[in-house]
Design a protein around this motif. Structure first.
Motif, PDB file in Angstrom:
ATOM      1  N   SER A 102       4.833  -3.269 -11.249  1.00 36.19           N
ATOM      2  CA  SER A 102       3.913  -2.588 -10.330  1.00 36.19           C
ATOM      3  C   SER A 102       3.712  -3.398  -9.056  1.00 36.19           C
ATOM      4  CB  SER A 102       2.558  -2.384 -11.013  1.00 36.19           C
ATOM      5  OG  SER A 102       2.701  -1.619 -12.186  1.00 36.19           O
ATOM      6  N   TYR A 103       3.828  -2.712  -7.934  1.00 43.36           N
ATOM      7  CA  TYR A 103       3.669  -3.352  -6.626  1.00 43.36           C
ATOM      8  C   TYR A 103       2.731  -2.528  -5.751  1.00 43.36           C
ATOM      9  CZ  TYR A 103       7.939  -5.999  -7.787  1.00 43.36           C
ATOM     10  OH  TYR A 103       8.873  -6.810  -8.381  1.00 43.36           O
ATOM     11  N   ALA A 104       2.342  -3.151  -4.626  1.00 42.34           N
ATOM     12  CA  ALA A 104       1.591  -2.422  -3.606  1.00 42.34           C
ATOM     13  C   ALA A 104       1.875  -3.031  -2.239  1.00 42.34           C
ATOM     14  CB  ALA A 104       0.096  -2.478  -3.888  1.00 42.34           C
ATOM     15  N   THR A 105       1.831  -2.189  -1.233  1.00 36.45           N
ATOM     16  CA  THR A 105       1.808  -2.666   0.148  1.00 36.45           C
ATOM     17  C   THR A 105       0.333  -2.834   0.488  1.00 36.45           C
ATOM     18  OG1 THR A 105       3.810  -1.389   0.622  1.00 36.45           O
ATOM     19  CG2 THR A 105       2.526  -2.193   2.507  1.00 36.45           C
ATOM     20  N   ALA A 106      -0.171  -4.031   0.271  1.00 36.68           N
ATOM     21  CA  ALA A 106      -1.611  -4.291   0.364  1.00 36.68           C
ATOM     22  C   ALA A 106      -1.982  -4.883   1.716  1.00 36.68           C
ATOM     23  CB  ALA A 106      -2.032  -5.235  -0.757  1.00 36.68           C
ATOM     24  N   LYS A 107      -3.256  -4.725   2.063  1.00 36.26           N
ATOM     25  CA  LYS A 107      -3.790  -5.309   3.293  1.00 36.26           C
ATOM     26  C   LYS A 107      -4.926  -6.256   2.912  1.00 36.26           C
ATOM     27  CE  LYS A 107      -2.722  -1.092   5.880  1.00 36.26           C
ATOM     28  NZ  LYS A 107      -2.208  -0.331   4.707  1.00 36.26           N
ATOM     29  N   ILE A 108      -4.777  -7.517   3.286  1.00 38.52           N
ATOM     30  CA  ILE A 108      -5.876  -8.463   3.105  1.00 38.52           C
ATOM     31  C   ILE A 108      -6.892  -8.184   4.207  1.00 38.52           C
ATOM     32  CG2 ILE A 108      -6.535 -10.896   3.001  1.00 38.52           C
ATOM     33  CD1 ILE A 108      -3.628 -11.529   2.241  1.00 38.52           C
ATOM     34  N   ILE A 109      -8.131  -7.943   3.816  1.00 37.13           N
ATOM     35  CA  ILE A 109      -9.139  -7.541   4.805  1.00 37.13           C
ATOM     36  C   ILE A 109     -10.400  -8.402   4.722  1.00 37.13           C
ATOM     37  CG2 ILE A 109      -8.358  -5.135   4.867  1.00 37.13           C
ATOM     38  CD1 ILE A 109     -10.855  -4.431   3.178  1.00 37.13           C
ATOM     39  N   GLU A 110     -11.152  -8.369   5.798  1.00 34.53           N
ATOM     40  CA  GLU A 110     -12.514  -8.886   5.834  1.00 34.53           C
ATOM     41  C   GLU A 110     -13.424  -7.728   6.208  1.00 34.53           C
ATOM     42  OE1 GLU A 110     -12.496 -12.077   8.636  1.00 34.53           O
ATOM     43  OE2 GLU A 110     -11.649 -13.527   7.215  1.00 34.53           O
ATOM     44  N   VAL A 111     -14.642  -7.734   5.682  1.00 36.55           N
ATOM     45  CA  VAL A 111     -15.582  -6.644   5.955  1.00 36.55           C
ATOM     46  C   VAL A 111     -16.896  -7.215   6.476  1.00 36.55           C
ATOM     47  CG1 VAL A 111     -14.597  -5.025   4.295  1.00 36.55           C
ATOM     48  CG2 VAL A 111     -16.328  -6.654   3.527  1.00 36.55           C
ATOM     49  N   GLN A 112     -17.596  -6.391   7.212  1.00 35.41           N
ATOM     50  CA  GLN A 112     -18.918  -6.774   7.710  1.00 35.41           C
ATOM     51  C   GLN A 112     -19.751  -5.521   7.925  1.00 35.41           C
ATOM     52  OE1 GLN A 112     -18.438  -8.755  11.481  1.00 35.41           O
ATOM     53  NE2 GLN A 112     -16.925  -7.295  12.229  1.00 35.41           N
ATOM     54  N   LYS A 113     -21.059  -5.684   7.859  1.00 38.49           N
ATOM     55  CA  LYS A 113     -21.936  -4.520   7.957  1.00 38.49           C
ATOM     56  C   LYS A 113     -22.256  -4.233   9.424  1.00 38.49           C
ATOM     57  CE  LYS A 113     -25.266  -2.487   4.803  1.00 38.49           C
ATOM     58  NZ  LYS A 113     -26.277  -2.747   3.761  1.00 38.49           N
ATOM     59  N   LYS A 114     -21.223  -3.815  10.146  1.00 41.05           N
ATOM     60  CA  LYS A 114     -21.361  -3.407  11.536  1.00 41.05           C
ATOM     61  C   LYS A 114     -20.729  -2.030  11.684  1.00 41.05           C
ATOM     62  CE  LYS A 114     -21.453  -7.996  13.696  1.00 41.05           C
ATOM     63  NZ  LYS A 114     -20.800  -8.887  14.696  1.00 41.05           N
ATOM     64  N   GLU A 115     -21.500  -1.088  12.131  1.00 44.37           N
ATOM     65  CA  GLU A 115     -21.119   0.320  12.084  1.00 44.37           C
ATOM     66  C   GLU A 115     -19.755   0.611  12.701  1.00 44.37           C
ATOM     67  OE1 GLU A 115     -21.295   3.950  10.739  1.00 44.37           O
ATOM     68  OE2 GLU A 115     -23.008   2.618  10.455  1.00 44.37           O
ATOM     69  N   LYS A 116     -19.444   0.062  13.854  1.00 44.37           N
ATOM     70  CA  LYS A 116     -18.206   0.430  14.552  1.00 44.37           C
ATOM     71  C   LYS A 116     -17.098  -0.610  14.395  1.00 44.37           C
ATOM     72  CE  LYS A 116     -20.453   3.405  17.955  1.00 44.37           C
ATOM     73  NZ  LYS A 116     -20.662   3.694  19.401  1.00 44.37           N
ATOM     74  N   ASN A 117     -17.375  -1.661  13.667  1.00 47.53           N
ATOM     75  CA  ASN A 117     -16.363  -2.712  13.488  1.00 47.53           C
ATOM     76  C   ASN A 117     -16.563  -3.342  12.114  1.00 47.53           C
ATOM     77  OD1 ASN A 117     -14.303  -4.532  14.108  1.00 47.53           O
ATOM     78  ND2 ASN A 117     -15.740  -6.008  14.978  1.00 47.53           N
ATOM     79  N   TYR A 118     -16.404  -2.507  11.102  1.00 52.40           N
ATOM     80  CA  TYR A 118     -16.829  -2.947   9.770  1.00 52.40           C
ATOM     81  C   TYR A 118     -15.710  -3.511   8.901  1.00 52.40           C
ATOM     82  CZ  TYR A 118     -15.350   1.879   8.674  1.00 52.40           C
ATOM     83  OH  TYR A 118     -14.644   3.058   8.544  1.00 52.40           O
ATOM     84  N   PHE A 119     -14.460  -3.455   9.387  1.00 58.98           N
ATOM     85  CA  PHE A 119     -13.400  -4.112   8.632  1.00 58.98           C
ATOM     86  C   PHE A 119     -12.323  -4.620   9.582  1.00 58.98           C
ATOM     87  CE2 PHE A 119     -11.458  -0.014   9.276  1.00 58.98           C
ATOM     88  CZ  PHE A 119     -10.083  -0.222   9.240  1.00 58.98           C
ATOM     89  N   ASN A 120     -11.642  -5.636   9.117  1.00 54.27           N
ATOM     90  CA  ASN A 120     -10.589  -6.241   9.919  1.00 54.27           C
ATOM     91  C   ASN A 120      -9.415  -6.575   9.011  1.00 54.27           C
ATOM     92  OD1 ASN A 120      -9.294  -7.427  12.165  1.00 54.27           O
ATOM     93  ND2 ASN A 120      -9.991  -9.458  11.524  1.00 54.27           N
TER      94      ASN A 120
END
Length: 330
Positions: free
Chosen positions: A55-73
């Motif tokens: 089993s594999y995935a094309t995954a994205k390592i992300i960071e999140v924050q509680k900001k309405e218009k910029n909540y993940f990176n």
């Protein structure tokens, strides 16, 4: 004492670009995991794949924050074996269709090689959120699951006020209340069953819904003591928040505790770690196992951390496994 290592936590969910962060339970889980310094791997169902039985995935390592218009990176995108992760949360929303089932097969291959998957893929397939209540009929209203128009007609004539819904949807989609002498009965039933080609669920209408359709969350077999009662807006039958229902946080009643405590051990045994029960009055109406919500609404009103309970469970499970592996290496 050996320092606990950070975890690699994967989550399969719908597009993060379109969530509402103030009430999205998956996002709340990601925030809690990140606050504990764990690494987040965001995966959509289209990213999962199998090759040579792995089993594999094309995954994205992300960071999140509680900001309405910029909540993940997105930090990095990588193709990886799912077994590089410590745990993966399957949080894909319904419809529960063949594509969803195929995804559980991919997750199950990784699970067989040691990956912790929440909720257990086999149980996601076995425990349809609507039909599964039939295993606990002493707690349910009279319920019929059928494709036959005549069976539904007879049920309607007997009960005079019924709820009809598909088995594979969520959020109140395509749920109908049919009252006595409703001239639209035939067209509703023909549409839902696709002229007897598709199963649907028929239940006695419960007038107690005016006091709320209660969402009770259970983590690893243990009920959360506060629930969210979703109250239908004026003139609406459906209480779902997605259908305009108003949420009210309240303590579990004695009847709620009875149902939740009875189901808790059964769910735990099946590897259903995060589950949402729907209860109207004292009747169980659904068992949500795919992507139960209402975490944010409860946490915002009460000094409890449901996401914390979930991450505590994951950490304990993984660290125990690591300790066992370290012991076996000597």
């Amino acid at each position: 004492m050996k320092k606990k290592q950070n975890l690699k936590i994967g989550i399969v969910m719908d597009s993060i670009k379109f969530i509402k962060i103030e009430k999205d339970s998956s996002f709340a889980i990601l925030l809690e995991a990140q606050a504990r310094q764990h690494e987040l791997y965001y995966i959509e169902i289209n990213d999962l794949y199998l090759r040579k039985g792995q089993s594999y995935a094309t995954a994205k390592i992300i960071e999140v924050q509680k900001k309405e218009k910029n909540y993940f990176n997105i930090i990095k995108k990588k193709d990886m074996s799912l077994n590089e992760l410590d745990v993966i949360l399957m949080r894909k929303d319904p419809p529960f269709n063949t594509e969803f089932i195929y995804a559980t097969y991919i997750l199950e291959r990784a699970e067989e090689k040691g990956l912790l998957v929440i909720n257990k893929p086999k149980s996601l397939r076995d425990c349809n959120e609507k039909i599964f209540i039939s295993w606990f009929s002493k707690f349910t209203a009279d319920t019929l699951v059928t494709r036959q128009l005549l069976k539904i007609y007879d049920f309607w004539k007997e009960k005079k006020d019924i709820i009809v819904k598909p088995l594979d949807e969520m959020g109140g989609k395509n749920i109908f209340r049919i009252k006595k002498n409703d001239p639209n009965f035939s067209v509703i039933i023909e549409t839902l069953t696709q002229y007897e080609n598709k199963y649907c669920m028929v239940q006695t209408y419960l007038p107690e819904v005016k006091n709320g359709d209660k969402r009770i969350l259970i983590i690893n077999g243990k009920p959360i003591p506060w629930c969210l009662a979703r109250i239908p807006k004026c003139g609406e039958t459906r209480a779902n928040l997605a259908a305009g229902g108003i949420g009210k946080v309240q303590k579990l009643s004695n009847e709620d505790w009875e149902i939740a405590n009875y189901l808790g051990p059964v769910l735990k045994k099946k590897g259903l770690i995060l589950v949402g029960l729907d209860i109207i009055g004292n009747k169980l109406t659904e068992i949500n196992v795919t992507s139960p919500t209402c975490i944010c609404e409860i946490e915002s009103k009460k000094n409890i951390s449901i996401t914390g309970d979930l991450i505590n469970y994951i950490e304990k499970k993984i660290y125990k496994k690591r300790l066992s592996n370290d012991s076996n290496s000597f």
